[in-house]
Design an enzyme around this catalytic site. Sequence first.
Site, PDB file in Angstrom:
ATOM      1  N   GLY A  42     -10.703  -4.353 -25.852  1.00  0.00           N
ATOM      2  CA  GLY A  42      -9.862  -5.290 -26.613  1.00  0.00           C
ATOM      3  C   GLY A  42      -8.928  -4.519 -27.661  1.00  0.00           C
ATOM      4  O   GLY A  42      -7.691  -4.800 -28.045  1.00  0.00           O
ATOM      5  N   SER A  43      -9.519  -3.429 -28.005  1.00  0.00           N
ATOM      6  CA  SER A  43      -8.683  -2.552 -29.004  1.00  0.00           C
ATOM      7  C   SER A  43      -7.599  -1.483 -28.308  1.00  0.00           C
ATOM      8  O   SER A  43      -6.321  -1.184 -29.033  1.00  0.00           O
ATOM      9  CB  SER A  43      -9.560  -1.711 -29.847  1.00  0.00           C
ATOM     10  OG  SER A  43     -10.486  -2.315 -30.704  1.00  0.00           O
ATOM     11  N   SER A  84      -8.807   1.122 -33.052  1.00  0.00           N
ATOM     12  CA  SER A  84     -10.251   0.808 -33.191  1.00  0.00           C
ATOM     13  C   SER A  84     -10.364  -0.411 -34.108  1.00  0.00           C
ATOM     14  O   SER A  84     -10.420  -0.317 -35.132  1.00  0.00           O
ATOM     15  CB  SER A  84     -11.119   1.894 -33.463  1.00  0.00           C
ATOM     16  OG  SER A  84     -12.456   1.506 -33.500  1.00  0.00           O
ATOM     17  N   SER A  86     -13.012  -2.022 -34.836  1.00  0.00           N
ATOM     18  CA  SER A  86     -14.066  -1.906 -35.513  1.00  0.00           C
ATOM     19  C   SER A  86     -13.990  -0.880 -36.631  1.00  0.00           C
ATOM     20  O   SER A  86     -14.721  -0.770 -37.567  1.00  0.00           O
ATOM     21  CB  SER A  86     -15.521  -1.897 -34.858  1.00  0.00           C
ATOM     22  OG  SER A  86     -15.470  -0.686 -34.058  1.00  0.00           O
ATOM     23  N   ARG A 136     -11.697  -8.553 -28.829  1.00  0.00           N
ATOM     24  CA  ARG A 136     -10.671  -9.235 -27.934  1.00  0.00           C
ATOM     25  C   ARG A 136      -9.880 -10.338 -28.497  1.00  0.00           C
ATOM     26  O   ARG A 136      -9.023 -10.679 -28.326  1.00  0.00           O
ATOM     27  CB  ARG A 136     -11.332  -9.390 -26.612  1.00  0.00           C
ATOM     28  CG  ARG A 136     -12.499 -10.588 -26.587  1.00  0.00           C
ATOM     29  CD  ARG A 136     -13.421 -10.860 -25.546  1.00  0.00           C
ATOM     30  NE  ARG A 136     -14.130 -11.787 -25.502  1.00  0.00           N
ATOM     31  CZ  ARG A 136     -15.439 -11.714 -26.173  1.00  0.00           C
ATOM     32  NH1 ARG A 136     -16.033 -10.656 -26.836  1.00  0.00           N
ATOM     33  NH2 ARG A 136     -16.284 -12.735 -26.030  1.00  0.00           N
ATOM     34  N   GLU A 215     -15.180 -10.945 -20.056  1.00  0.00           N
ATOM     35  CA  GLU A 215     -16.074 -11.140 -21.365  1.00  0.00           C
ATOM     36  C   GLU A 215     -16.262 -12.635 -21.741  1.00  0.00           C
ATOM     37  O   GLU A 215     -17.246 -12.841 -22.244  1.00  0.00           O
ATOM     38  CB  GLU A 215     -15.271 -10.186 -22.524  1.00  0.00           C
ATOM     39  CG  GLU A 215     -15.360  -8.857 -22.302  1.00  0.00           C
ATOM     40  CD  GLU A 215     -14.922  -8.192 -23.587  1.00  0.00           C
ATOM     41  OE1 GLU A 215     -15.699  -8.043 -24.770  1.00  0.00           O
ATOM     42  OE2 GLU A 215     -13.910  -7.699 -23.467  1.00  0.00           O
ATOM     43  N   HIS A 231       1.190  -1.235  -0.075  1.00  0.00           N
ATOM     44  CA  HIS A 231       0.925  -0.012   0.478  1.00  0.00           C
ATOM     45  C   HIS A 231      -0.552   0.111   0.811  1.00  0.00           C
ATOM     46  O   HIS A 231      -0.946   1.136   1.449  1.00  0.00           O
ATOM     47  CB  HIS A 231       1.435   1.331  -0.273  1.00  0.00           C
ATOM     48  CG  HIS A 231       2.794   1.181  -0.543  1.00  0.00           C
ATOM     49  ND1 HIS A 231       3.799   1.824   0.273  1.00  0.00           N
ATOM     50  CD2 HIS A 231       3.623   0.373  -1.251  1.00  0.00           C
ATOM     51  CE1 HIS A 231       4.979   1.732   0.038  1.00  0.00           C
ATOM     52  NE2 HIS A 231       4.807   0.766  -0.938  1.00  0.00           N
ATOM     53  N   LYS A 322     -24.117  -0.081 -26.666  1.00  0.00           N
ATOM     54  CA  LYS A 322     -23.769   0.858 -27.953  1.00  0.00           C
ATOM     55  C   LYS A 322     -25.228   1.078 -28.611  1.00  0.00           C
ATOM     56  O   LYS A 322     -25.153   2.102 -29.236  1.00  0.00           O
ATOM     57  CB  LYS A 322     -22.994  -0.067 -28.594  1.00  0.00           C
ATOM     58  CG  LYS A 322     -21.504  -0.259 -28.173  1.00  0.00           C
ATOM     59  CD  LYS A 322     -20.544  -1.252 -29.083  1.00  0.00           C
ATOM     60  CE  LYS A 322     -19.325  -1.183 -28.468  1.00  0.00           C
ATOM     61  NZ  LYS A 322     -18.458  -2.238 -29.166  1.00  0.00           N
TER      62      LYS A 322
END
Length: 329
Positions: A42-43, A84, A86, A136, A215, A231, A322
């Site tokens: 989202g960042s 970022s 956060s 997000r 998400e 293509h 994380k």
Amino acid sequence: MMKQLISDFTTHLEEALKIGTTTPFKNAANQIENILICGLGGSGIGGTIISQILAQDCKKPIVINKDYSIPSFVNESTLVICCSYSGNTEETLSMYEKAKEKGAEIAIITSGGIFAKLATNEGLNIIQIPGGLPPRAAFGLSFPQLFFVFEKYGLIASSTLNDVKAAISLINQEEANIQKEAARISEKLHGKLPIIYSEASIEGVGVRFRQQVNENAKMLCWHHVIPEMNHNELVGWRNKNENFAVLIFRTEADFYRNQERIAYSKKVISQYADSITEVMAKGKSPIERALYLIHLGDWVSYLLGELKGIDTVEVDVITGLKNMLAELD
């Protein structure tokens, strides 16, 4: 919560304009010759979208980076924008360290965390936005700051930001219609595998919608762009599958030959997919059209989650990842 956050989109955009306007910036130490935008999820999606919007206005090349490493061209004449929300995204922090080693000009967009501390300690240009939201859902706060960074470094005209203001007015005026159309689209996509197409010039909008479906609705989907899909992927449409629902993002600026490609592709796909839905953007500028489609797509992703009866905010699997990474050396 997610419903309210999506409802607050234009409020976030308005707040973003106030923040960007009042944030001071120091001049770059060197002439900027190229731009690298670093960020993920989202960042990071804002970088993809702005690189396409500014393709005809910014005279310097813009490269988007979503990894731990950075391209070898980065040097003292590169503007590296680290995004970022956060302030603690490990991949973006890694890119920052490598850009710093190369002596690049670095600007930061964040709500706090490690990046805010780095900006203070290193004397870097930073635009700080309010925290506490899912990344997000903070798109309306973070995305306009990219325009401010470009403007403050003299890479685009300040008048570009007027298009963000116009988008706010457009979305506020069309909000009821947007939600009505989102409900119609979500019914078409519910219980299906969404397949998203657009012209290549707005691929970032399609990627944003795919991410939101992933998400918010906890669904898999894929996207491709025209003319490239003509293509390769077009040949893959050979078997009828009632589970496939196609959504095509359109704008009045679609290149005339791509308009014909889309029409032809629809004839082929209609034989095999459950449904094909076209969405025409409103707005006079690329910024207006992009923000209109993004807001509409956000509503669709939320309504899909509601139809499934799930928590649209929860992303426990990402949190678990994380936590696992935090335990590594």
